[in-house]
Write an enzyme that holds these catalytic residues in place. Structure first.
Site, PDB file in Angstrom:
ATOM      1  N   LYS A 190       0.874  -1.180   0.037  1.00 48.89           N
ATOM      2  CA  LYS A 190       0.001  -0.004   0.074  1.00 48.89           C
ATOM      3  C   LYS A 190       1.041   1.251   0.137  1.00 48.89           C
ATOM      4  O   LYS A 190       1.480   1.646   1.059  1.00 48.89           O
ATOM      5  CB  LYS A 190      -0.970   0.204   1.073  1.00 48.89           C
ATOM      6  N   GLU A 266      10.540   1.348  10.113  1.00 47.69           N
ATOM      7  CA  GLU A 266      11.343   2.236   9.868  1.00 47.69           C
ATOM      8  C   GLU A 266      10.843   3.797   9.970  1.00 47.69           C
ATOM      9  O   GLU A 266       9.972   4.270   8.971  1.00 47.69           O
ATOM     10  CB  GLU A 266      11.704   2.143   8.256  1.00 47.69           C
ATOM     11  N   GLU A 398      10.134  16.362  14.686  1.00 50.40           N
ATOM     12  CA  GLU A 398      10.499  16.185  13.257  1.00 50.40           C
ATOM     13  C   GLU A 398       9.680  17.091  12.533  1.00 50.40           C
ATOM     14  O   GLU A 398       8.483  16.872  12.723  1.00 50.40           O
ATOM     15  CB  GLU A 398      10.439  14.536  12.793  1.00 50.40           C
TER      16      GLU A 398
HETATM   17  P1  NAD Z   1       2.731   8.486   7.454  1.00 48.95           P
HETATM   18  O1  NAD Z   1       2.982   7.688   8.544  1.00 48.95           O
HETATM   19  O2  NAD Z   1       1.839   9.471   7.547  1.00 48.95           O
HETATM   20  O3  NAD Z   1       2.401   7.445   6.318  1.00 48.95           O
HETATM   21  C1  NAD Z   1       2.907   6.441   5.943  1.00 48.95           C
HETATM   22  C2  NAD Z   1       1.957   5.324   5.202  1.00 48.95           C
HETATM   23  O4  NAD Z   1       1.246   4.701   6.216  1.00 48.95           O
HETATM   24  C3  NAD Z   1       1.111   5.720   4.133  1.00 48.95           C
HETATM   25  O5  NAD Z   1       1.218   4.775   3.024  1.00 48.95           O
HETATM   26  C4  NAD Z   1      -0.138   5.990   4.895  1.00 48.95           C
HETATM   27  O6  NAD Z   1      -1.222   5.839   4.178  1.00 48.95           O
HETATM   28  C5  NAD Z   1      -0.210   4.879   5.866  1.00 48.95           C
HETATM   29  N1  NAD Z   1      -1.058   4.889   6.959  1.00 48.95           N
HETATM   30  C6  NAD Z   1      -1.635   6.269   7.566  1.00 48.95           C
HETATM   31  N2  NAD Z   1      -2.387   5.954   8.548  1.00 48.95           N
HETATM   32  C7  NAD Z   1      -2.409   4.379   8.636  1.00 48.95           C
HETATM   33  C8  NAD Z   1      -3.070   3.696   9.613  1.00 48.95           C
HETATM   34  N3  NAD Z   1      -3.929   4.029  10.444  1.00 48.95           N
HETATM   35  N4  NAD Z   1      -2.795   2.207   9.351  1.00 48.95           N
HETATM   36  C9  NAD Z   1      -2.096   1.828   8.414  1.00 48.95           C
HETATM   37  N5  NAD Z   1      -1.607   2.654   7.512  1.00 48.95           N
HETATM   38  C10 NAD Z   1      -1.469   4.036   7.524  1.00 48.95           C
HETATM   39  O7  NAD Z   1       4.277   8.884   6.699  1.00 48.95           O
HETATM   40  P2  NAD Z   1       4.458  10.050   5.616  1.00 48.95           P
HETATM   41  O8  NAD Z   1       3.747  11.174   5.891  1.00 48.95           O
HETATM   42  O9  NAD Z   1       4.226   9.310   4.392  1.00 48.95           O
HETATM   43  O10 NAD Z   1       5.994  10.035   5.619  1.00 48.95           O
HETATM   44  C11 NAD Z   1       6.774  10.841   6.443  1.00 48.95           C
HETATM   45  C12 NAD Z   1       7.521   9.959   7.393  1.00 48.95           C
HETATM   46  O11 NAD Z   1       8.072   8.931   7.239  1.00 48.95           O
HETATM   47  C13 NAD Z   1       8.308  10.865   8.249  1.00 48.95           C
HETATM   48  O12 NAD Z   1       8.232  10.819   9.557  1.00 48.95           O
HETATM   49  C14 NAD Z   1       9.812  10.103   7.632  1.00 48.95           C
HETATM   50  O13 NAD Z   1      10.936  10.492   8.693  1.00 48.95           O
HETATM   51  C15 NAD Z   1       9.285   8.761   7.767  1.00 48.95           C
HETATM   52  N6  NAD Z   1      10.318   8.201   6.921  1.00 48.95           N
HETATM   53  C16 NAD Z   1      11.318   7.329   7.405  1.00 48.95           C
HETATM   54  C17 NAD Z   1      12.212   6.413   6.668  1.00 48.95           C
HETATM   55  C18 NAD Z   1      13.110   5.689   7.022  1.00 48.95           C
HETATM   56  O14 NAD Z   1      13.666   4.874   6.526  1.00 48.95           O
HETATM   57  N7  NAD Z   1      13.141   5.520   8.345  1.00 48.95           N
HETATM   58  C19 NAD Z   1      12.333   6.844   5.139  1.00 48.95           C
HETATM   59  C20 NAD Z   1      11.316   7.671   4.570  1.00 48.95           C
HETATM   60  C21 NAD Z   1      10.488   8.370   5.542  1.00 48.95           C
END
Ligand code: NAD
Length: 498
Positions: A190, A266, A398
């Site tokens: 997803k 992650e 962050e």
């Molecule tokens: P997010 O956590 O908002 O969303 C990530 C994914 O989770 C999306 O596909 C979203 O649709 C899904 N999601 C949201 N709510 C959910 C739920 N209740 N149940 C299941 N899935 C759900 O993150 P974002 O805004 O897309 O990305 C930014 C974040 O990702 C930042 O915190 C960034 O640091 C982190 N990030 C970490 C790494 C790493 O390797 N550690 C790499 C890239 C980004």
């Protein structure tokens, strides 16, 4: 890959239309879901439509994955044949690297100069790496008494659920899909609702490469429905996630509320970049420190969002890094000269603005930037903030945007204290010409990676590890295969001759 502006311009307006879910080897319309308009952050205009999948849509993808796993069309395929297909997929990605990169940039706003290598380039490399590895990881024979033979088999776990964020979807997606497929699993992915297009195309390419129907499925939609259904499914054996800590927490609950599936997380970071007064060429270090936060407008999990500078060079360094921030070319993500592209979503732009407001209220000084850029799409000025205190929001939380918090430190001990005073532990940087100090800092910093005299740079061979609240897992490296394998012991009693 050398970039040709004219070729990019020819792809700028390429028609995309509506992209369906890719389930069981073909495009499938939604059962009862809605639609999501895909707005390009670089222009603010709609460029496509994707499916807002319902629970039934996600369940259909999980069923297809389960069926394909059970029939063994992939899991029991000879390793050399699986390998050939994954190599072919890498080749197909490379053949349309520019199209994929431009599609991804239109979707999430990353500057093309970065996207071309980080997205299709890195994804192709990742598929090749795990394809090469898949028949070189053996099971084990354990040392037991002579009347027994004890074998440890490595088997695919079954159905892998993967949920990824909107920054670098192809790269991060490949870090999960490639080892999962190489190990013989079936996958339901997803993507983020803010960056799904290239991963949908990846599923089609995988099918063209020969991945059997049902083995790699992509369902789009919002987290609270599509992501949640995947996380709560009893038929998903492992969940692998990259994104925010807030969602990571939900996923752990979902595992406990369903089948105790392992959840690899992650998560985010607030990474310190530490500059000692013996760092060498101060202007060059300041420039590289600015790139370490402002590339992709700070929307990088390992972005060096906290800059710690030793007292004796603080004023000069602040001046240099602010000048580098000011000189960053922000704008059209599809212009090859752009150094910092768009902000991924309207909500993220609002978040950047609100962080700067909170910093001002906390008494911090905004040295440069601090506001959005008036043009179509979502853009924010590279921002440098001299933090007043260790508890300022820009020091602790962050932002995930082009906002750099700068703090000063006295000596090595003080630098370590400030650097580790965070709930995160993803990345860090140290600049010093003193080799003993460099090694001491590597030992003392609580982070998955410590960059020395550089910031950034990575390879598929080395893991990206989240420590503390930056995660409980890792992506990349040969070891990542084991995230998608389970161990089984065969304990065989041997008949003894007289
Ligand atoms: P997010 O956590 O908002 O969303 C990530 C994914 O989770 C999306 O596909 C979203 O649709 C899904 N999601 C949201 N709510 C959910 C739920 N209740 N149940 C299941 N899935 C759900 O993150 P974002 O805004 O897309 O990305 C930014 C974040 O990702 C930042 O915190 C960034 O640091 C982190 N990030 C970490 C790494 C790493 O390797 N550690 C790499 C890239 C980004």
């Amino acid at each position: 890959m050398a970039l040709d502006q004219e070729k990019i311009n020819n792809l700028r307006e390429a028609h995309i239309g509506t992209m369906q879910n890719f389930i069981d080897g073909r495009w499938q319309v939604s059962n009862d879901g809605g639609e999501i308009a895909v707005v390009s952050p670089g222009t603010g205009r709609q460029i496509a439509t994707i499916i807002d999948s319902s629970e039934r849509d996600v369940e259909a993808a999980i069923s297809a994955a389960r069926r394909s796993f059970s029939d063994g069309s992939w899991a029991r395929m000879a390793p050399h044949a699986r390998k050939a297909i994954l190599f072919r997929l890498a080749e197909l990605i490379e053949n349309e690297a520019l199209q994929l990169a431009v599609m991804g940039v239109r979707d999430n706003g990353t500057e093309i100069g970065m996207a071309i290598g980080a997205e299709p380039g890195s994804a192709a490399n990742t598929f090749r790496f795990y394809a090469e590895a898949l028949d070189k990881v053996n099971g084990d024979i354990t040392p037991t008494s002579p009347e027994v033979l004890s074998l440890i088999h490595r088997e695919p776990v079954g159905v892998v659920g993967a949920i990824v964020p909107w920054n670098f979807p192809l790269m991060i997606g490949a870090w999960k899909i490639a080892p999962a497929l190489a190990a013989g699993n079936s996958v339901v992915l997803k993507p983020s609702e803010a960056a799904s297009l290239t991963l949908l195309r990846l599923a089609e390419l995988a099918s063209l490469a020969g991945v059997p129907p049902g083995v790699f499925n992509v369902v789009t939609g919002i987290g609270a429905t599509a992501g949640r259904t995947l996380a709560l499914s009893d038929d998903v054996d492992v969940l692998t996630f990259t994104g925010s800590g807030q969602v990571g927490r939900h996923l752990l609950h979902s595992s406990a509320d369903s089948n105790f599936k392992p959840v690899h997380l992650e998560l985010g970071g607030k990474s310190p970049n530490i500059v000692f007064d013996d760092c060498g060429d101060l202007a060059s270090v300041a420039y590289q420190s600015a790139r370490a936060i402002f590339a992709n407008s700070g929307q990088v999990c390992v972005a060096a969002s906290r800059l710690l500078v030793q007292d004796s060079i603080y004023d000069r360094f602040l001046e240099e890094v602010s000048a580098a921030a000011d000189a960053t070319i922000v704008g059209d993500p599809l212009d090859i000269k752009t150094q910092a592209g768009a902000i991924g979503t309207a909500a993220q732009l609002e978040k950047n603005i609100s962080f700067v407001d909170r910093a001002r209220q906390a008494g911090d000084s905004v040295i440069v930037g601090g506001e959005n850029i008036e043009r179509d799409g979502y853009f924010f000025k590279p921002t440098v903030i001299a933090a007043l205190s260790e508890t300022s929001p820009v020091v602790r939380d962050e932002v995930f945007g082009p906002v750099l918090a700068i703090q000063r430190f006295r000596d090595e001990e003080d630098a370590v204290r400030l650097a580790n005073d965070t709930s995160y532990g993803l990345s860090s940087g140290v600049w010093t010409q003193n080799i003993s100090r460099a090694h001491r800092m590597v030992r003392k910093l609580q982070a998955g990676v410590v960059h020395v005299n550089c910031y950034g740079g990575a390879d598929i061979t080395a893991p990206l590890v989240g420590t503390k609240q930056s995660g409980n897992g890792f992506d990349r490296s040969l070891e990542a295969l084991s995230k998608y394998q389970k161990r089984k012991t065969a304990w065989i009693k041997l008949e003894q001759t007289a």
